[in-house]
Design a protein around this motif. Structure first.
Motif, PDB file in Angstrom:
ATOM      1  N   GLU A   1       8.500 -18.851 -44.143  1.00  0.00           N
ATOM      2  CA  GLU A   1       7.821 -18.052 -43.346  1.00  0.00           C
ATOM      3  C   GLU A   1       6.419 -17.558 -44.087  1.00  0.00           C
ATOM      4  OE1 GLU A   1       8.223 -13.718 -40.723  1.00  0.00           O
ATOM      5  OE2 GLU A   1      10.040 -14.885 -41.142  1.00  0.00           O
ATOM      6  N   ALA A   2       6.559 -17.179 -45.557  1.00  0.00           N
ATOM      7  CA  ALA A   2       5.523 -16.832 -46.147  1.00  0.00           C
ATOM      8  C   ALA A   2       4.576 -17.850 -45.868  1.00  0.00           C
ATOM      9  CB  ALA A   2       5.879 -16.296 -47.494  1.00  0.00           C
ATOM     10  N   SER A   3       4.684 -19.097 -46.423  1.00  0.00           N
ATOM     11  CA  SER A   3       3.795 -20.291 -46.334  1.00  0.00           C
ATOM     12  C   SER A   3       3.330 -20.215 -44.976  1.00  0.00           C
ATOM     13  CB  SER A   3       4.687 -21.439 -46.592  1.00  0.00           C
ATOM     14  OG  SER A   3       5.032 -21.419 -47.960  1.00  0.00           O
TER      15      SER A   3
ATOM     16  N   VAL B   1      -0.724 -20.032 -44.428  1.00  0.00           N
ATOM     17  CA  VAL B   1      -1.650 -21.244 -43.625  1.00  0.00           C
ATOM     18  C   VAL B   1      -2.262 -20.523 -42.691  1.00  0.00           C
ATOM     19  CG1 VAL B   1      -1.247 -23.403 -42.618  1.00  0.00           C
ATOM     20  CG2 VAL B   1      -0.208 -23.035 -44.578  1.00  0.00           C
ATOM     21  N   GLY B   2      -1.656 -19.814 -41.640  1.00  0.00           N
ATOM     22  CA  GLY B   2      -2.066 -19.239 -40.456  1.00  0.00           C
ATOM     23  C   GLY B   2      -3.424 -18.280 -40.842  1.00  0.00           C
TER      24      GLY B   2
END
Length: 105
Positions: A3-5, A9-10
């Motif tokens: 989720e952190a990745s 990216v977002g």
């Protein structure tokens, strides 16, 4: 991806979008009333042609000789991508499957 990745990216995508919007706004805010418009060699003044003007920081403005009031502006990166694509044949004319295109000779 974690989720952190996904969030990273977002966030990067949002940053890129914001930067591109800022660049576009700055580019269209430039006063280009005094630029020199150039066209391909060998074209006559009365012929329909594409004209370009070089802007600060490698940017380029482009217009049609038939509609000089409508001007498109491109950042250096956008113009470079277009020119390189044209050199590689990405925009060569080919017969359209719908019959709308004409093959380049």
């Amino acid at each position: 991806m974690t989720e952190a990745s996904n969030n990273e990216v977002g966030t990067q995508a949002e940053d890129i979008k914001a930067r591109k919007e800022r660049e576009r706004d700055e580019l269209y805010a430039l006063d280009i009333s005094g630029v020199e418009w150039i066209c391909a060699p060998g074209t006559e003044q009365h012929e329909e042609r594409v004209e370009i003007a070089y802007l600060p920081e490698g940017a380029v403005a482009m217009r049609s000789s038939l509609d000089p009031g409508t001007v498109l502006r491109y950042t250096e990166a956008e113009w470079r991508a277009f020119v390189l694509g044209a050199r590689d044949g990405e925009f060569d004319l080919e017969a359209s499957p719908r019959g709308g295109g004409v093959a380049a000779e």
